[in-house]
Enzyme design. Structure first.
Site, PDB file in Angstrom:
ATOM      1  N   TRP A 147       1.031  -1.385  -0.134  1.00 31.28           N
ATOM      2  CA  TRP A 147      -0.006  -0.027  -0.003  1.00 31.28           C
ATOM      3  C   TRP A 147       0.728   1.351   0.067  1.00 31.28           C
ATOM      4  O   TRP A 147       1.819   1.478   0.739  1.00 31.28           O
ATOM      5  CB  TRP A 147      -0.988   0.034   1.121  1.00 31.28           C
ATOM      6  CG  TRP A 147      -1.710   1.429   1.130  1.00 31.28           C
ATOM      7  CD1 TRP A 147      -3.005   1.467   0.933  1.00 31.28           C
ATOM      8  CD2 TRP A 147      -1.428   2.537   2.035  1.00 31.28           C
ATOM      9  NE1 TRP A 147      -3.435   2.710   1.018  1.00 31.28           N
ATOM     10  CE2 TRP A 147      -2.464   3.271   1.873  1.00 31.28           C
ATOM     11  CE3 TRP A 147      -0.488   2.678   2.653  1.00 31.28           C
ATOM     12  CZ2 TRP A 147      -2.490   4.648   2.286  1.00 31.28           C
ATOM     13  CZ3 TRP A 147      -0.194   4.271   3.461  1.00 31.28           C
ATOM     14  CH2 TRP A 147      -1.312   4.865   3.148  1.00 31.28           C
ATOM     15  N   ASP A 207     -16.238  10.834  -2.801  1.00 26.41           N
ATOM     16  CA  ASP A 207     -15.773   9.772  -2.377  1.00 26.41           C
ATOM     17  C   ASP A 207     -16.477   8.997  -1.236  1.00 26.41           C
ATOM     18  O   ASP A 207     -17.827   9.066  -1.085  1.00 26.41           O
ATOM     19  CB  ASP A 207     -14.231   9.991  -2.012  1.00 26.41           C
ATOM     20  CG  ASP A 207     -13.273   8.741  -2.190  1.00 26.41           C
ATOM     21  OD1 ASP A 207     -13.349   7.870  -1.415  1.00 26.41           O
ATOM     22  OD2 ASP A 207     -12.686   8.638  -3.360  1.00 26.41           O
ATOM     23  N   ARG A 266      -9.834  -2.963   8.586  1.00 28.58           N
ATOM     24  CA  ARG A 266     -10.806  -1.639   8.473  1.00 28.58           C
ATOM     25  C   ARG A 266     -12.120  -1.964   8.772  1.00 28.58           C
ATOM     26  O   ARG A 266     -12.994  -1.563   8.109  1.00 28.58           O
ATOM     27  CB  ARG A 266     -10.515  -1.070   6.675  1.00 28.58           C
ATOM     28  CG  ARG A 266     -10.220   0.328   6.832  1.00 28.58           C
ATOM     29  CD  ARG A 266     -10.619   0.785   5.422  1.00 28.58           C
ATOM     30  NE  ARG A 266     -10.645   2.430   5.290  1.00 28.58           N
ATOM     31  CZ  ARG A 266     -10.986   3.037   4.420  1.00 28.58           C
ATOM     32  NH1 ARG A 266     -11.840   2.467   3.622  1.00 28.58           N
ATOM     33  NH2 ARG A 266     -10.519   4.553   4.179  1.00 28.58           N
ATOM     34  N   LYS A 270     -16.204   4.888  -8.844  1.00 26.30           N
ATOM     35  CA  LYS A 270     -15.068   4.724  -8.451  1.00 26.30           C
ATOM     36  C   LYS A 270     -15.203   3.509  -7.563  1.00 26.30           C
ATOM     37  O   LYS A 270     -15.875   3.838  -6.373  1.00 26.30           O
ATOM     38  CB  LYS A 270     -14.403   5.895  -7.502  1.00 26.30           C
ATOM     39  CG  LYS A 270     -12.823   5.382  -6.727  1.00 26.30           C
ATOM     40  CD  LYS A 270     -12.484   6.414  -5.970  1.00 26.30           C
ATOM     41  CE  LYS A 270     -11.289   6.058  -5.221  1.00 26.30           C
ATOM     42  NZ  LYS A 270     -10.547   7.204  -4.362  1.00 26.30           N
ATOM     43  N   TRP A 271     -15.180   2.433  -8.012  1.00 24.50           N
ATOM     44  CA  TRP A 271     -15.338   1.020  -7.426  1.00 24.50           C
ATOM     45  C   TRP A 271     -13.982   0.471  -6.847  1.00 24.50           C
ATOM     46  O   TRP A 271     -13.145   0.095  -7.212  1.00 24.50           O
ATOM     47  CB  TRP A 271     -15.788  -0.129  -8.431  1.00 24.50           C
ATOM     48  CG  TRP A 271     -16.254  -1.313  -8.084  1.00 24.50           C
ATOM     49  CD1 TRP A 271     -15.533  -2.258  -7.396  1.00 24.50           C
ATOM     50  CD2 TRP A 271     -17.600  -1.777  -8.582  1.00 24.50           C
ATOM     51  NE1 TRP A 271     -16.393  -3.246  -7.166  1.00 24.50           N
ATOM     52  CE2 TRP A 271     -17.421  -3.362  -7.700  1.00 24.50           C
ATOM     53  CE3 TRP A 271     -18.555  -1.309  -9.477  1.00 24.50           C
ATOM     54  CZ2 TRP A 271     -18.735  -3.993  -8.167  1.00 24.50           C
ATOM     55  CZ3 TRP A 271     -19.571  -2.096  -9.297  1.00 24.50           C
ATOM     56  CH2 TRP A 271     -19.602  -3.562  -8.930  1.00 24.50           C
ATOM     57  N   ASP A 272     -14.324   0.453  -5.086  1.00 29.69           N
ATOM     58  CA  ASP A 272     -13.357   0.267  -4.208  1.00 29.69           C
ATOM     59  C   ASP A 272     -13.119  -1.144  -3.678  1.00 29.69           C
ATOM     60  O   ASP A 272     -14.411  -1.898  -3.808  1.00 29.69           O
ATOM     61  CB  ASP A 272     -13.060   1.249  -3.288  1.00 29.69           C
ATOM     62  CG  ASP A 272     -11.802   1.569  -2.695  1.00 29.69           C
ATOM     63  OD1 ASP A 272     -11.039   0.690  -2.866  1.00 29.69           O
ATOM     64  OD2 ASP A 272     -11.233   2.417  -1.937  1.00 29.69           O
ATOM     65  N   CYS A 322     -10.482   0.621  -8.041  1.00 28.97           N
ATOM     66  CA  CYS A 322      -9.401   1.040  -6.911  1.00 28.97           C
ATOM     67  C   CYS A 322      -9.335  -0.208  -6.160  1.00 28.97           C
ATOM     68  O   CYS A 322     -10.383  -0.882  -5.944  1.00 28.97           O
ATOM     69  CB  CYS A 322      -9.978   2.288  -6.251  1.00 28.97           C
ATOM     70  SG  CYS A 322      -9.348   2.736  -4.864  1.00 28.97           S
ATOM     71  N   ASP A 351      -2.617   5.299  -3.198  1.00 34.20           N
ATOM     72  CA  ASP A 351      -3.168   6.271  -2.147  1.00 34.20           C
ATOM     73  C   ASP A 351      -2.109   7.314  -1.864  1.00 34.20           C
ATOM     74  O   ASP A 351      -2.082   8.153  -1.064  1.00 34.20           O
ATOM     75  CB  ASP A 351      -3.663   5.506  -0.869  1.00 34.20           C
ATOM     76  CG  ASP A 351      -5.143   5.095  -1.124  1.00 34.20           C
ATOM     77  OD1 ASP A 351      -5.668   5.474  -1.911  1.00 34.20           O
ATOM     78  OD2 ASP A 351      -5.578   4.238  -0.311  1.00 34.20           O
TER      79      ASP A 351
HETATM   80  C1  GLA Z   1      -9.449   3.742  -0.102  1.00 29.69           C
HETATM   81  C2  GLA Z   1      -9.062   4.108  -1.477  1.00 29.69           C
HETATM   82  C3  GLA Z   1      -9.052   5.755  -1.151  1.00 29.69           C
HETATM   83  C4  GLA Z   1     -10.412   6.185  -0.714  1.00 29.69           C
HETATM   84  C5  GLA Z   1     -10.625   5.386   0.902  1.00 29.69           C
HETATM   85  C6  GLA Z   1     -12.036   5.831   1.199  1.00 29.69           C
HETATM   86  O1  GLA Z   1      -8.382   3.655   0.667  1.00 29.69           O
HETATM   87  O2  GLA Z   1      -8.113   3.809  -1.877  1.00 29.69           O
HETATM   88  O3  GLA Z   1      -8.568   6.347  -2.452  1.00 29.69           O
HETATM   89  O4  GLA Z   1     -11.431   6.014  -1.760  1.00 29.69           O
HETATM   90  O5  GLA Z   1     -10.666   4.158   0.362  1.00 29.69           O
HETATM   91  O6  GLA Z   1     -12.558   5.187   2.258  1.00 29.69           O
END
Ligand code: GLA
Length: 777
Positions: A241, A408, A485, A518-520, A568, A590
């Site tokens: 990370w 976000d 998390r 933005k699909w995390d 993401c 990030d």
């Molecule tokens: C992850 C993503 C970030 C942001 C956070 C939001 O860490 O990589 O860019 O979107 O989640 O919680």
């Protein structure tokens, strides 16, 4: 040993099809002047196939006992045309191969090619498993692609030739070779689809059970290739990370080197590789075999070197803790594994991969469109979002030239921090009492598109979804669920989870004018249990998860074709060809510190194109060097530009500079996003870094120069050696007008041979030079 060359030959290329044109070295835009029918040819005596691309040859032969063997994969100029008697073979003594024979020898069948002076042998031991599709069975001499258990408990397999076909898929030639197990109802079709101008082979296999009882698949790899004997280095990307895409180079010694992912998240390594002879593979020179995988779940790439110097490269789904029950009449298809060959160094390899992704992987709707300049409010407001404050940011964003405004994390029910809310994809009424619609309308009225963040594959135990369906999370009843998390992973292999996500995301997108997602995905898998499933299906969970993930995205795309998707995963944790065929750009890391970003982006660009590489300007300063706003812009402008800083704290002077930079970016955006990337200076080798992009038609170029720190003139070898910057990929005979931070008119030959002076001074300073080819008089 599988095959041995008794002498060294170089073969003239004169007998190859005249319609084939090489990708010129110096990495210019590849051409498409191929007669499809001549890319894959069938050969006789012995029977086999030859696949010819611009710069490579791939040969397969059908040897005795109907076994299908890989013969050669490498540069055209060195291809042994063993499948064609009578061809001219230019050995150093100018010999000609006159005959090709297939013999049954003491140790099994072998091919003999000879004239009166020389001989070439290709031999296969009885029971040898050196195969185009290697399998578990017989001797174990290479990493198998197929490992199965038959209903009677037999764990060995035998695959022999049954039939073949040459046809087209989406206008590109494809060879299918069908293999069958003579004793059981297993059929394996091996596919090779060819993109000849990019020297790319896409390989995959399909297993079919024509028997009456289930066959257990313990391993099914997508494709394998063998490289000629040599001393090789492997290049791959590795990180964690905030430190993604760090380039590694290591010697392959006899044994197996594996790169893999076991928990889905790939910040550690994306499925990409390059293999080059140890003394080659510089930026501009040397043979490079490269590739990647269309799969976003667990994957593995193995590089097995034998004592004779051959290297087998094989890749596909990682069957670690995974099996698949292939029921009667069912099929199992592997994802595509991509193999490519470049005769012109790492730039040649990445140019081919970048072009392949842009032209053949990205979904057609957004293949030819430029990515917008976006603003994302995460760094400015984190979870504390509300309408008024988002609008204030949007107004400034519009003023400076942003095109897309993204909220976000933090907008959905109960999401006060990262302890709660994931899974409940409805608007938080405390933060947005009137929903998102009024905000989106005002943002649209400003002239901006609106986008939003989601993390659909996850759930917080503190959510309505989990309270209602704790069984929807992956788990083992008697094992501690590991949270990361404060979240768990939903079991997307389940149809009810799929239905729920499709429904809630459809409602979100239908009710709101959202043009960007933005699909995390912020954690790896743990406890991958699926207690509700029948025992025989439980170890299929990871594959079924990815099948449903792809199905979900594909269905959403079909329902909302105008929506752009960004992948993401805690930064750059999901970057593979499978996701790129569904999502249009990538949140790279990030880490938005510009100094770190120069290094991360340098690695990223080896494998993936700038058109995917999203890069924001924020306030982050990991190295405590106080980079200027201009430097930050220059770093982000070499990819897909975004802004993430709290714009309300920017002075008018800063906003004016931002407006100027964004306007300049819009000018160079087509060249950056569509151009050929030349990594002129690696930030890992000196105190400087430089990138150049050349437009596909060669008429324009952009050069980015970065000083990381200023050393005393002449005090380091790099300071002595890099007083000038040699450009690449230009027309030597054309004049170029230079604008931006360096101005003048210079011809391409001078720019490439003598170079541009390294004109920037001082720590963390930067410059952009734009080049335009002048029309010849
Ligand atoms: C992850 C993503 C970030 C942001 C956070 C939001 O860490 O990589 O860019 O979107 O989640 O919680």
């Amino acid at each position: 040993m599988k095959y041995r060359l008794v002498f060294l030959v170089t073969i003239t290329v004169a007998f190859y099809s005249v319609n084939l044109r090489a990708v010129q070295s110096g990495a210019s835009e590849p051409r498409t002047t191929f007669k499809q029918t001549e890319v894959i040819t069938k050969t006789t005596n012995p029977f086999g196939w030859k696949i010819e691309t611009a710069s490579s040859v791939y040969q397969i032969a059908l040897a005795q006992d109907n076994i299908v063997v890989p013969v050669y994969y490498g540069p055209r100029g060195q291809a042994l045309d063993i499948l064609k008697p009578g061809v001219k073979v230019d050995t150093r003594a100018g010999d000609t191969i006159q005959e090709v024979h297939l013999y049954q020898g003491q140790h099994g069948p072998f091919l003999e090619l000879h004239n009166d002076r020389i001989k070439v042998y290709l031999d296969f031991k009885v029971g040898s498993t050196i195969r185009e599709v290697p399998f578990r069975g017989g001797f174990v001499e290479q990493t198998p692609a197929v490992e199965v258990v038959f209903p009677d408990g037999t764990r060995d397999c035998e695959l022999v030739y049954a039939s073949s076909e040459i046809f087209e898929i989406d206008g590109f030639p494809c060879l299918r070779i069908d293999l069958k197990d003579p004793a059981y109802g297993l059929f394996v079709s091996s596919y090779i689809r060819v993109i000849p101008e990019l020297d790319i082979l896409e390989k995959w296999i399909v297993l079919t059970n024509k028997g009456t009882e289930p066959i257990r698949i313990e391993n099914a790899q997508s494709g394998s290739v063998w490289l000629p004997p040599d001393e090789y280095d492997l290049l791959h990307l590795c990180g964690k990370w905030g430190h993604e895409f760090m380039l590694q180079r290591t010697r392959l010694t006899p044994g197996v080197k594996t790169i893999q992912v076991r928990g889905f998240v790939a910040n550690e390594t994306p499925p990409w590789f390059a293999v080059t002879p140890a003394d080659q593979g510089s930026e501009t020179q040397g043979a490079v075999w490269f590739g990647g995988l269309h799969w976003s779940g667990n994957w593995r790439l193995d590089f097995e070197k034998n004592f004779n110097g051959n290297v087998q490269i094989i890749g596909g789904i990682n069957f670690w803790d995974t099996t698949w029950q292939l029921k009667s009449k069912e099929q199992f298809s592997t994802p595509k594994m991509v193999f490519g060959f470049a005769p012109d160094g790492m730039t040649g390899a990445s140019t081919r991969m970048h072009t392949y992704i842009r032209r053949h992987v990205l979904r057609p709707k957004f293949r030819n469109t430029l990515r917008p300049v976006l603003y994302n409010s995460w760094y400015a407001t984190t979870f504390y979002v509300n309408e008024e404050q988002q609008l204030a940011l949007a107004r400034i964003a519009k003023e400076i030239g942003v095109e897309l405004f993204v909220i976000d994390d933090g907008w959905f029910k109960g999401r006060v921090n990262d302890h709660a809310g994931l899974g409940d994809w409805t608007v938080d009424k405390k933060k947005f009492p009137n929903g998102l619609k009024p905000l989106i309308k005002k943002i649209n009225d400003l002239g901006l598109d609106f986008g939003i963040w989601v993390e659909p594959e996850m759930v917080n135990p503190d959510s309505d979804l989990y309270r209602a369906h704790p069984e929807w999370a992956l788990h083992y009843p008697k094992r501690t669920p590991h949270q990361l998390r404060h979240q768990l992973v939903l079991n997307l292999a389940r149809q009810d989870v799929y239905d729920y996500l499709l429904e809630s995301l459809t409602t979100l997108l239908r009710e709101n004018n959202i043009r960007f997602i933005k699909w995390d995905r912020n954690r790896p898998l743990s406890e991958p249990g699926w207690p509700d499933a029948p025992r025989s299906m439980q170890r299929e969970v990871r594959i079924r998860f990815i099948h449903n993930l792809y199905r979900l995205i594909d269905e959403l795309r079909a329902r909302f074709p105008e929506v752009l998707f960004e992948t993401c995963s805690s930064g750059g944790g999901r970057n593979d060809l499978g996701i790129f065929s569904r999502m249009d750009q990538v949140w790279t890391s990030d880490n938005t510190d510009p100094v770190g970003r120069i290094m991360i982006q340098h690695g990223f660009l080896h494998a993936f194109p700038a058109k995917l590489m999203v890069s924001w300007i924020t306030h982050e300063d990991w190295h405590n060097v106080r980079p200027s706003l201009r430097f930050r812009f220059h770093v982000s402008m070499s990819g897909v530009l975004g802004i993430g800083a709290d714009l309300t704290t920017w002075s008018q002077q800063q906003r004016d500079l931002a407006a100027e930079m964004i306007a300049q970016y819009k000018q160079i955006r087509p060249v950056v996003q569509e151009g050929i990337c030349h990594r002129l200076h690696s930030p890992f080798e000196s105190n400087r870094a430089a990138l150049e992009y050349v437009s596909p038609d060669g008429s324009q170029a952009v050069v980015f120069l970065y000083n990381l720190w200023e050393t005393l003139g002449g005090s380091t070898s790099s300071a002595r050696a890099s007083g000038t910057l040699h450009l690449r990929g230009l027309d030597p005979d054309a004049n170029y007008s230079l604008t931006g931070d360096w101005q003048g008119t210079v011809d391409g030959r001078t720019l490439m041979n003598i170079g541009l002076p390294w004109f920037i001074r001082g720590n963390f300073n930067s410059a952009i030079v734009m080049l335009k080819r002048q029309t010849k008089q």
